[in-house]
Motif scaffolding. Structure first.
Motif, PDB file in Angstrom:
ATOM      1  N   PHE A   1       8.856  11.787   4.502  1.00  9.92           N
ATOM      2  CA  PHE A   1       8.701  11.183   3.179  1.00  9.92           C
ATOM      3  C   PHE A   1      10.010  11.285   2.393  1.00  9.92           C
ATOM      4  CE2 PHE A   1       7.485  11.176  -1.305  1.00  9.92           C
ATOM      5  CZ  PHE A   1       6.620  10.099  -1.360  1.00  9.92           C
ATOM      6  N   PRO A   2      10.520  10.198   1.790  1.00  8.73           N
ATOM      7  CA  PRO A   2       9.866   8.892   1.644  1.00  8.73           C
ATOM      8  C   PRO A   2      10.443   7.784   2.526  1.00  8.73           C
ATOM      9  CG  PRO A   2      11.531   9.098  -0.022  1.00  8.73           C
ATOM     10  CD  PRO A   2      11.631  10.337   0.829  1.00  8.73           C
ATOM     11  N   SER A   3      11.458   8.094   3.360  1.00  8.60           N
ATOM     12  CA  SER A   3      12.129   7.004   4.085  1.00  8.60           C
ATOM     13  C   SER A   3      12.472   7.351   5.522  1.00  8.60           C
ATOM     14  CB  SER A   3      13.407   6.597   3.342  1.00  8.60           C
ATOM     15  OG  SER A   3      14.266   7.714   3.166  1.00  8.60           O
ATOM     16  N   GLY A   4      11.779   8.328   6.104  1.00  2.00           N
ATOM     17  CA  GLY A   4      12.011   8.670   7.503  1.00  2.00           C
ATOM     18  C   GLY A   4      12.750   9.985   7.670  1.00  2.00           C
ATOM     19  N   ALA A   5      12.378  10.728   8.713  1.00  2.00           N
ATOM     20  CA  ALA A   5      12.967  12.049   8.958  1.00  2.00           C
ATOM     21  C   ALA A   5      14.380  11.934   9.528  1.00  2.00           C
ATOM     22  CB  ALA A   5      12.086  12.831   9.932  1.00  2.00           C
ATOM     23  N   THR A   6      15.196  12.939   9.239  1.00  2.12           N
ATOM     24  CA  THR A   6      16.530  13.036   9.836  1.00  2.12           C
ATOM     25  C   THR A   6      16.739  14.456  10.344  1.00  2.12           C
ATOM     26  OG1 THR A   6      17.613  13.664   7.746  1.00  2.12           O
ATOM     27  CG2 THR A   6      17.466  11.303   8.256  1.00  2.12           C
ATOM     28  N   GLY A   7      17.736  14.610  11.219  1.00  4.34           N
ATOM     29  CA  GLY A   7      18.079  15.919  11.760  1.00  4.34           C
ATOM     30  C   GLY A   7      18.202  15.858  13.268  1.00  4.34           C
ATOM     31  N   TRP A   8      18.852  16.869  13.820  1.00  6.80           N
ATOM     32  CA  TRP A   8      19.013  16.954  15.271  1.00  6.80           C
ATOM     33  C   TRP A   8      17.810  17.691  15.849  1.00  6.80           C
ATOM     34  CZ3 TRP A   8      24.688  19.072  14.810  1.00  6.80           C
ATOM     35  CH2 TRP A   8      25.521  18.012  14.391  1.00  6.80           C
ATOM     36  N   HIS A   9      17.241  17.126  16.908  1.00  7.42           N
ATOM     37  CA  HIS A   9      16.099  17.775  17.556  1.00  7.42           C
ATOM     38  C   HIS A   9      16.593  19.002  18.314  1.00  7.42           C
ATOM     39  CE1 HIS A   9      12.503  17.535  20.557  1.00  7.42           C
ATOM     40  NE2 HIS A   9      12.259  18.357  19.551  1.00  7.42           N
ATOM     41  N   THR A  10      15.997  20.144  18.022  1.00  7.04           N
ATOM     42  CA  THR A  10      16.362  21.402  18.662  1.00  7.04           C
ATOM     43  C   THR A  10      15.113  22.073  19.189  1.00  7.04           C
ATOM     44  OG1 THR A  10      18.279  21.702  17.210  1.00  7.04           O
ATOM     45  CG2 THR A  10      17.446  23.657  18.330  1.00  7.04           C
ATOM     46  N   ILE A  11      15.175  22.537  20.430  1.00 11.19           N
ATOM     47  CA  ILE A  11      14.044  23.246  21.022  1.00 11.19           C
ATOM     48  C   ILE A  11      14.480  24.624  21.486  1.00 11.19           C
ATOM     49  CG2 ILE A  11      12.975  21.083  21.797  1.00 11.19           C
ATOM     50  CD1 ILE A  11      13.869  21.836  24.655  1.00 11.19           C
ATOM     51  N   THR A  12      13.504  25.508  21.628  1.00 13.22           N
ATOM     52  CA  THR A  12      13.754  26.838  22.169  1.00 13.22           C
ATOM     53  C   THR A  12      13.208  26.894  23.583  1.00 13.22           C
ATOM     54  OG1 THR A  12      13.622  27.865  19.981  1.00 13.22           O
ATOM     55  CG2 THR A  12      13.317  29.304  21.900  1.00 13.22           C
ATOM     56  N   VAL A  13      14.067  27.286  24.531  1.00 13.73           N
ATOM     57  CA  VAL A  13      13.667  27.334  25.934  1.00 13.73           C
ATOM     58  C   VAL A  13      13.716  28.786  26.396  1.00 13.73           C
ATOM     59  CG1 VAL A  13      14.124  26.529  28.267  1.00 13.73           C
ATOM     60  CG2 VAL A  13      14.631  25.048  26.313  1.00 13.73           C
ATOM     61  N   ASP A  14      12.604  29.272  26.927  1.00 14.08           N
ATOM     62  CA  ASP A  14      12.522  30.622  27.480  1.00 14.08           C
ATOM     63  C   ASP A  14      12.796  30.532  28.979  1.00 14.08           C
ATOM     64  OD1 ASP A  14      12.076  33.273  27.895  1.00 14.08           O
ATOM     65  OD2 ASP A  14       9.906  33.197  27.608  1.00 14.08           O
ATOM     66  N   VAL A  15      13.919  31.042  29.402  1.00  9.04           N
ATOM     67  CA  VAL A  15      14.358  30.925  30.799  1.00  9.04           C
ATOM     68  C   VAL A  15      14.074  32.237  31.516  1.00  9.04           C
ATOM     69  CG1 VAL A  15      16.293  30.490  32.337  1.00  9.04           C
ATOM     70  CG2 VAL A  15      16.113  29.265  30.146  1.00  9.04           C
TER      71      VAL A  15
ATOM     72  N   TYR B   1       0.816  -1.222   0.000  1.00  8.82           N
ATOM     73  CA  TYR B   1       0.000   0.000   0.000  1.00  8.82           C
ATOM     74  C   TYR B   1       0.849   1.271   0.000  1.00  8.82           C
ATOM     75  CZ  TYR B   1      -3.463   3.415   1.689  1.00  8.82           C
ATOM     76  OH  TYR B   1      -4.269   4.526   1.834  1.00  8.82           O
ATOM     77  N   TRP B   2       1.769   1.395   0.951  1.00  5.11           N
ATOM     78  CA  TRP B   2       2.523   2.639   1.084  1.00  5.11           C
ATOM     79  C   TRP B   2       3.564   2.796  -0.012  1.00  5.11           C
ATOM     80  CZ3 TRP B   2       0.111   6.024   3.697  1.00  5.11           C
ATOM     81  CH2 TRP B   2      -0.655   5.659   4.810  1.00  5.11           C
ATOM     82  N   VAL B   3       4.103   1.689  -0.501  1.00  9.97           N
ATOM     83  CA  VAL B   3       5.074   1.761  -1.591  1.00  9.97           C
ATOM     84  C   VAL B   3       4.383   2.244  -2.866  1.00  9.97           C
ATOM     85  CG1 VAL B   3       6.705   0.442  -3.003  1.00  9.97           C
ATOM     86  CG2 VAL B   3       6.502  -0.030  -0.550  1.00  9.97           C
ATOM     87  N   GLN B   4       3.143   1.841  -3.076  1.00  6.85           N
ATOM     88  CA  GLN B   4       2.376   2.347  -4.217  1.00  6.85           C
ATOM     89  C   GLN B   4       2.242   3.861  -4.158  1.00  6.85           C
ATOM     90  OE1 GLN B   4      -1.436   0.384  -4.331  1.00  6.85           O
ATOM     91  NE2 GLN B   4      -0.530  -1.659  -4.175  1.00  6.85           N
ATOM     92  N   ARG B   5       2.353   4.435  -2.986  1.00  2.00           N
ATOM     93  CA  ARG B   5       2.186   5.868  -2.796  1.00  2.00           C
ATOM     94  C   ARG B   5       3.514   6.598  -2.639  1.00  2.00           C
ATOM     95  NH1 ARG B   5      -1.874   2.941  -1.887  1.00  2.00           N
ATOM     96  NH2 ARG B   5      -4.013   3.730  -1.977  1.00  2.00           N
ATOM     97  N   GLY B   6       4.594   5.928  -3.030  1.00  2.57           N
ATOM     98  CA  GLY B   6       5.878   6.610  -3.128  1.00  2.57           C
ATOM     99  C   GLY B   6       6.834   6.435  -1.967  1.00  2.57           C
ATOM    100  N   TRP B   7       6.427   5.725  -0.908  1.00  6.30           N
ATOM    101  CA  TRP B   7       7.341   5.518   0.215  1.00  6.30           C
ATOM    102  C   TRP B   7       8.375   4.451  -0.138  1.00  6.30           C
ATOM    103  CZ3 TRP B   7       7.092   8.416   4.708  1.00  6.30           C
ATOM    104  CH2 TRP B   7       5.982   9.247   4.839  1.00  6.30           C
ATOM    105  N   ALA B   8       9.514   4.500   0.531  1.00  7.56           N
ATOM    106  CA  ALA B   8      10.590   3.544   0.264  1.00  7.56           C
ATOM    107  C   ALA B   8      10.125   2.122   0.567  1.00  7.56           C
ATOM    108  CB  ALA B   8      11.813   3.889   1.102  1.00  7.56           C
ATOM    109  N   ALA B   9      10.711   1.157  -0.139  1.00  6.87           N
ATOM    110  CA  ALA B   9      10.233  -0.220  -0.045  1.00  6.87           C
ATOM    111  C   ALA B   9      10.625  -0.911   1.255  1.00  6.87           C
ATOM    112  CB  ALA B   9      10.739  -1.029  -1.238  1.00  6.87           C
ATOM    113  N   GLU B  10      11.798  -0.594   1.820  1.00  7.93           N
ATOM    114  CA  GLU B  10      12.275  -1.411   2.948  1.00  7.93           C
ATOM    115  C   GLU B  10      12.243  -0.702   4.300  1.00  7.93           C
ATOM    116  OE1 GLU B  10      15.406  -4.058   2.443  1.00  7.93           O
ATOM    117  OE2 GLU B  10      15.145  -4.322   0.293  1.00  7.93           O
ATOM    118  N   GLY B  11      12.493   0.571   4.398  1.00  9.90           N
ATOM    119  CA  GLY B  11      12.229   1.341   5.606  1.00  9.90           C
ATOM    120  C   GLY B  11      12.985   1.013   6.871  1.00  9.90           C
TER     121      GLY B  11
END
Length: 526
Positions: free
Chosen positions: A511-525, A406-416
Motif C-alpha cells: 500500500f498504496p502503489s506496490g511493494a519494493t525491496g530486495w527479496h532475502t531468505i534465510t537458508v539453514d544449511v 473502487y481501490w482508488v476510493q480506498r487510498g490506492w494509487a490511481a495508475e499503478g
C-alpha cells in the motif's frame, strides 16, 4: 409443632426433591433452539436465493458487505495470510458470528421470548440491508433475507413452548423438543440443500465447456529453447502458470456467472460512438491475438506469490476502443464488472500498449469462471487493480478527476505501474552443504529483465544466469549455483531492467502503489 414458616419451607423442600432439576438442560436446550432457528433461517434464505439469484443469499450478502466495510490494512493482512482462501475464511467467520448470535438468541428467548423474536428479526433485516445496498443490489435481493427472518421467527416461536414443557416435566418435554428439533433440522437441511441445487442453474460451467474459441490470427511467438528451466531446476516456478495455480484476488464472495450467449460489453462515456459488442462479435474479429503476459497483484509482498503468467487469447484493446471513438480528454477507462467492481485504467496504456487486450482465453481454453469468464481485461505493465477487470461488462471513458474507481476510493494509487521485481523460488528454507542452486523469476514489463544478481550473506553480488527472454511482458527465469557451508545464510536477489533501472533496495509495503525491496531468505544449511 413446627412454626408455620418452617412448615412452608419444609413443603418447598419436599416439592423440590420430587421435581427434577432442569436448569442446565434448559439453558442448553434454549441455546439449541436458537441454533435450530438460525439453521432454518439460513436454509430458507438459500432456497429463496436459488430462485432470486445466488448473490442474494443472506450469507453472501453479509459477507460482501463485510468485505466493503473491512479496513484496507485488515484486507492486506487477510490476503497475505490466507491468500486465495481469504473468502472462505471470511464466510466461515460470518457463519461463526451467526452461530454465536443464534446461541445468544436462544438464551434470551428462554427468559423473554420477545427478545428472541427481535434478535431473529434483526438477523433478517441485516441480510436484507446488505443485499439491497450492494453494488448491484435491488429490492428483489432483500427477499431471501426477509423470508429467512420470517422462517427463523416461526421456528423459534414453535420451539419455545416445547422448551417450557421441558422445564415443567423433562420426560414428555424432552420428547417434544427432540421431535420439534428434528423437524426443524430436517427442514433446514432440505431447504438449504434445495437452494444449493437451484443455484446451480445460474452456473455457466457447462456453457464454458461448450464454447469454441477462435484461432488467433496473430499467435504468440514460440518460446525460445531453454526459456523454461522449471523441469531442470527443482522448485523453480514454471514460465507459464496453470489456471489451477494462478493467483486470485478479488472481492467476489459469490463468483459471477455470466452466460456467454447473452454477454455484451457496453462502451459509453466520452466516446463519439457509444455502443456495445457481443462475445460472438469479438470472436469474429480479424485481429484475434495470443500473447504471453505476466499479471501481478498490487498486494504482492516482496517475494510473494500473487503473480502469475499465462498465454492469453483475445482482441487488442487499442484498435477496438478507437472504433468507438474514445475522445482525447478521457484519461481514464472506468471498467465495470458484473458484480459492481470498478477498475480505473489509464486510457493511454489501453490505447498505446500493443498487447493490451480483452482476453477470453487462457492457456488454450476459455477463461476459467473464477478468472473472469467470459471476458476480462489484460494490460501489461500495470498492476491488476488498475488493469485486469474480471467479468467485464462495461467500459466508460471518463477522467480521473471525475470518478475514482473502487481501490482508488480506498487510498490506492490511481495508475499503478508494476515495479521491477525479482523472487527467490529455491531453496526455500534449508539445503545440504555444498553446491546449492539458487533460482527464481524476475520481471520488468515493457522493458524486460537484463540482469539478475545474487548475494550470499555480506559477500559480493554475483551475476545469475538468465534463461532466454520470451517477451518483455513475461517474467524471466534465472539461476546461480553457489557454495554454502554448514550454518545459517542470508541469500538476497536484485534485478535490473533493460533500461538500466535497478530494483530499489528500500523496503516498502504494497500500500498504496506496490511493494519494493530486495527479496532475502534465510537458508539453514546442514
Amino acid at each position: 409443632m413446627n412454626p408455620p414458616a418452617l412448615d412452608h419451607e419444609a413443603a418447598n423442600h419436599e416439592a423440590a426433591q420430587r421435581e427434577p432439576r432442569v436448569v442446565g438442560t434448559g439453558r442448553a436446550t434454549a441455546a439449541l433452539t436458537g441454533v435450530l432457528s438460525a439453521a432454518v433461517a439460513l436454509g430458507v434464505g438459500e432456497l429463496a436465493a436459488g430462485v432470486v439469484g445466488s448473490s442474494s443469499s443472506p450469507v453472501v450478502a453479509v459477507s460482501d458487505a463485510a468485505v466493503r466495510a473491512t479496513p484496507e490494512g485488515l484486507k492486506e493482512f487477510a490476503i497475505a495470510t490466507f491468500g486465495a482462501a481469504d473468502k472462505a475464511v471470511l464466510v466461515g467467520g460470518v457463519l461463526v458470528v451467526v452461530l454465536l448470535w443464534a446461541v445468544g438468541t436462544g438464551l434470551a428467548a428462554r427468559r423473554r421470548p420477545a427478545a428472541g423474536v427481535v434478535a431473529v428479526g434483526l438477523f433478517g433485516l441485516l441480510g436484507a440491508v446488505a443485499a439491497v445496498t450492494g453494488p448491484t443490489g435491488s429490492p428483489l435481493d432483500a427477499v431471501p433475507s426477509v423470508l429467512a427472518g420470517i422462517a427463523g421467527v416461526g421456528v423459534l416461536l414453535a420451539l419455545l413452548p416445547r422448551l417450557q414443557a421441558l422445564a415443567a416435566g423433562p420426560d414428555p418435554g424432552r420428547r417434544g423438543v427432540l421431535l420439534a428439533g428434528g423437524a426443524a433440522l430436517g427442514a433446514a437441511v432440505v431447504a438449504g440443500g434445495g437452494g444449493l441445487v437451484l443455484q446451480r442453474r445460474f452456473a455457466v460451467a457447462d456453457a464454458r465447456e461448450d464454447l469454441v474459441l477462435p484461432d488467433p490470427t496473430d499467435p504468440a511467438p514460440a518460446l525460445p529453447d531453454g526459456a523454461d528451466l522449471a523441469g531442470a531446476v527443482d522448485g523453480l516456478t514454471p514460465l507459464l502458470t496453470s489456471a489451477d495455480d494462478f493467483y486470485r484476488v478479488d472481492t467476489a464472495i459469490s463468483v459471477p456467472q455470466l452466460d456467454p450467449s447473452t454477454w455484451a460489453l457496453s462502451v459509453t462515456g466520452m466516446v463519439d460512438r457509444p455502443g456495445s459488442i457481443t462475445l460472438a462479435q469479438l470472436f469474429a474479429r480479424p485481429d484475434v491475438v495470443e500473447r504471453d503476459i505476466t499479471l501481478t497483484c498490487v498486494s504482492n509482498e516482496v517475494g510473494g506469490t500473487l503473480a502469475g503468467s499465462a498465454r492469453w487469447l483475445g482482441v487488442p484493446l487499442g484498435p477496438l476502443l478507437r472504433e468507438f471513438g474514445v475522445q482525447s480528454g478521457a484519461d481514464q477507462l472506468l471498467c465495470r464488472s458484473s458484480d459492481g467492481m470498478t477498475i480505473g485504467t489509464p486510457t493511454r496504456a489501453a490505447l498505446e500498449v500493443p498487447d493490451a487486450m480483452l482476453a477470453f482465453g487462457m492457456n488454450g481454453a476459455p477463461l476459467p469462471v473464477e478468472h473472469g469468464f467470459p471476458v476480462r481485461m489484460v494490460v501489461p505493465g500495470l498492476y491488476g487493480y488498475v488493469s485486469a477487470c474480471k467479468w467485464l461488462t462495461g467500459i466508460e471513458a471518463t477522467t480521473f478527476d471525475a470518478q475514482d474507481a473502487y481501490w482508488v476510493q480506498r487510498g490506492w494509487a490511481a495508475e499503478g505501474p508494476i515495479r521491477i521485481a525479482s523472487r527467490i523460488d529455491t531453496p526455500v528454507s534449508d539445503a545440504a552443504a555444498g553446491t546449492v542452486v539458487v533460482a527464481g523469476v524476475a520481471w520488468a514489463q515493457g522493458t524486460g529483465i537484463d540482469l539478475v544478481e545474487v548475494r550470499v550473506d555480506d559477500g559480493e553480488w554475483r551475476r545469475a544466469e538468465l534463461a532466454p527472454e520470451a517477451t518483455v511482458d513475461l517474467w524471466r527465469q534465472w539461476y546461480l549455483p553457489v557454495q554454502l557451508r554448514s550454518g545459517e545464510h542470508q541469500v538476497s536477489v536484485r534485478a535490473t531492467d533493460a533500461d538500466g533501472r535497478r530494483q530499489p533496495e528500500e523496503q516498502a509495503p504494497p500500500f498504496p502503489s506496490g511493494a519494493t525491496g530486495w527479496h532475502t531468505i534465510t537458508v539453514d544449511v546442514a
